[in-house]
Each structure stands twice: as C-alpha cells, then as structure tokens.
Scaffold this motif. Structure first.
Motif, PDB file in Angstrom:
ATOM      1  N   THR A  67       0.865  -1.200   0.000  1.00 58.95           N
ATOM      2  CA  THR A  67       0.000   0.000   0.000  1.00 58.95           C
ATOM      3  C   THR A  67       0.889   1.233   0.000  1.00 58.95           C
ATOM      4  O   THR A  67       1.078   1.869  -1.014  1.00 58.95           O
ATOM      5  N   HIS A  68       1.448   1.567   1.138  1.00 57.20           N
ATOM      6  CA  HIS A  68       2.502   2.586   1.201  1.00 57.20           C
ATOM      7  C   HIS A  68       3.259   2.441   2.514  1.00 57.20           C
ATOM      8  O   HIS A  68       2.815   1.740   3.424  1.00 57.20           O
ATOM      9  N   LYS A  69       4.409   3.082   2.608  1.00 50.54           N
ATOM     10  CA  LYS A  69       5.319   2.840   3.735  1.00 50.54           C
ATOM     11  C   LYS A  69       4.799   3.386   5.054  1.00 50.54           C
ATOM     12  O   LYS A  69       5.095   2.826   6.118  1.00 50.54           O
TER      13      LYS A  69
ATOM     14  N   THR B 224       1.283  15.421  -4.101  1.00 44.73           N
ATOM     15  CA  THR B 224       1.929  14.872  -2.904  1.00 44.73           C
ATOM     16  C   THR B 224       2.409  16.010  -2.019  1.00 44.73           C
ATOM     17  O   THR B 224       3.491  16.573  -2.242  1.00 44.73           O
TER      18      THR B 224
ATOM     19  N   VAL C 169       4.110   9.600   1.510  1.00 49.40           N
ATOM     20  CA  VAL C 169       3.800   8.408   2.311  1.00 49.40           C
ATOM     21  C   VAL C 169       4.673   7.219   1.938  1.00 49.40           C
ATOM     22  O   VAL C 169       4.624   6.187   2.610  1.00 49.40           O
TER      23      VAL C 169
ATOM     24  N   LYS D  24       6.492   4.866  -1.394  1.00 48.84           N
ATOM     25  CA  LYS D  24       5.952   3.928  -2.381  1.00 48.84           C
ATOM     26  C   LYS D  24       5.852   2.518  -1.803  1.00 48.84           C
ATOM     27  O   LYS D  24       6.548   2.184  -0.850  1.00 48.84           O
ATOM     28  N   PRO D  25       4.981   1.691  -2.383  1.00 50.54           N
ATOM     29  CA  PRO D  25       4.915   0.282  -1.960  1.00 50.54           C
ATOM     30  C   PRO D  25       6.268  -0.399  -2.171  1.00 50.54           C
ATOM     31  O   PRO D  25       7.082   0.034  -2.998  1.00 50.54           O
TER      32      PRO D  25
END
Length: 203
Positions: A129-131, A190, A194, A196-197
């Motif tokens: 999803t995201h970090k 942005t 957040v 990137k995956p």
C-alpha cells in the motif's frame, strides 16, 4: 433484453477518517499506559466514538470502494475497540459484580494473540500500500505482542512498556497518515509523502 445501464457512484476515500480515529484513541489510551493519566473512564468515549465508530464508518465505505484490505482492516480494528470498551465496562462492574469478580485476563491475552495474528497478515498487505501504513501496522504488531505477553503475565513491566510506547508511536504516525490522506487528496498532489509500496509481492 433491453440495454443495461451502469451507474458509478463516486465516494470519497475514507482512509483519513479511519486513521484519525485510530490516532485519537491510541493517543488517549497510551497516556494511561504510560502513567500520565489514570483509569479508563475518559478513554472509553474515545474508544467507542473514534477508535470504534470512526473506523467502522471508514471500513463500511471502503467496502463501497471494493477495497477489501482497507475495509477489513478498519472494520476489524473498529470491533476491537468496541470489545475493549466492553471489557472496561465489565471490569468496572457496569454489568454487575458477578462478571467483574470472574474476570480472567488470560482470556484477553488470547484475544490479543488473535489480533496479533490478524495484524501480521495485514502488515504483509500494507507493504504493497505505502510505507506509512506499513510502519503503522508494524507498530500495531508490537502493541499486540506487548499486550499479549502482559495479559499472560510474561515480563509484565517490560511488555507493558513495549505496549505503551508502541501505542503512542501508532498515534504519532497515524496523525501523519491522516494528514497526508486529507491534504494530498485536497491539493491533488503529494503534499506529505507516504512512501511507495515495496513492490515485493505486487509488481
């Protein structure tokens, strides 16, 4: 057969509300675990309305987005906070002295263990999803490790501290995640990154 018309209903991303609910309840609850505040009387409203109800609203709306991951995560943690709220009511005799007198915290330990297992699976999903979300789930893992061991009476002081600081960290990172979700969407760019995956399981 007549022509089939499909109508797409656009709904807003509910993640910001869910993350705000999580941030609020963990902030208030961590204050008690850290010994800054005492008792659960004034944690209970935030558990019910923010931890439980706000996350449930987010979960229900993620189902409408066909987002199985978000819907399951928010809904499951919502019901966790409803259940925790009820455990506090039971412990404090709201449902009678008989229930309060027969409380066995090891049963709560098994519930925490179940949520730890659940969260490990969700942590794997959060990697794609995201970090920021991944960090939140890792911190929730540590929270449930601490809560489980404390409930089973294993190194109680150390594991209680682990749970306390993990919960405070969840609040801090969740506030950032909430802010990013709102402002990035609001500004259409942005504003708060957040991450990137990881791209390990899902290219």
């Amino acid at each position: 057969m007549g022509n089939e018309t499909k109508i797409k209903v656009v709904t807003a991303d509910p993640s910001a509300l869910g993350l705000f609910g999580l941030a609020m309840v963990t902030l208030v609850a961590s204050s008690q675990k850290l010994g800054i505040t005492s008792g659960v009387s004034f944690i209970l409203p935030w558990a019910i309305f923010l931890g439980a109800s706000a996350q449930l609203m987010a979960g229900i709306n993620d189902f409408k987005h066909n987002n199985t991951f978000g819907a399951t995560a928010f809904s499951a943690y919502a019901f966790f906070w409803y259940a925790i709220g009820f455990t506090w009511l039971i412990q404090n005799g709201v449902f009678g002295p008989e229930l309060a007198a027969t409380v066995d915290t090891k049963q709560l330990g098994f519930a925490y263990l179940g949520y730890l297992i659940f969260t490990i699976f969700m942590t794997i999903g959060a990697m794609e999803t995201h970090k920021v979300l991944f960090i939140i789930f890792v911190l929730i893992d540590f929270l449930f490790i601490g809560l489980t061991l404390t409930s089973f009476g294993i190194m109680e002081h150390a594991t209680h501290q682990l749970a306390a600081y993990s919960e405070l960290s969840i609040a801090i990172v969740s506030f950032y995640g909430f802010g990013a979700s709102v402002l990035n969407t609001h500004f259409g760019r942005t504003f708060l990154p957040v991450g990137k995956p990881f791209g390990i399981f899902k290219k």
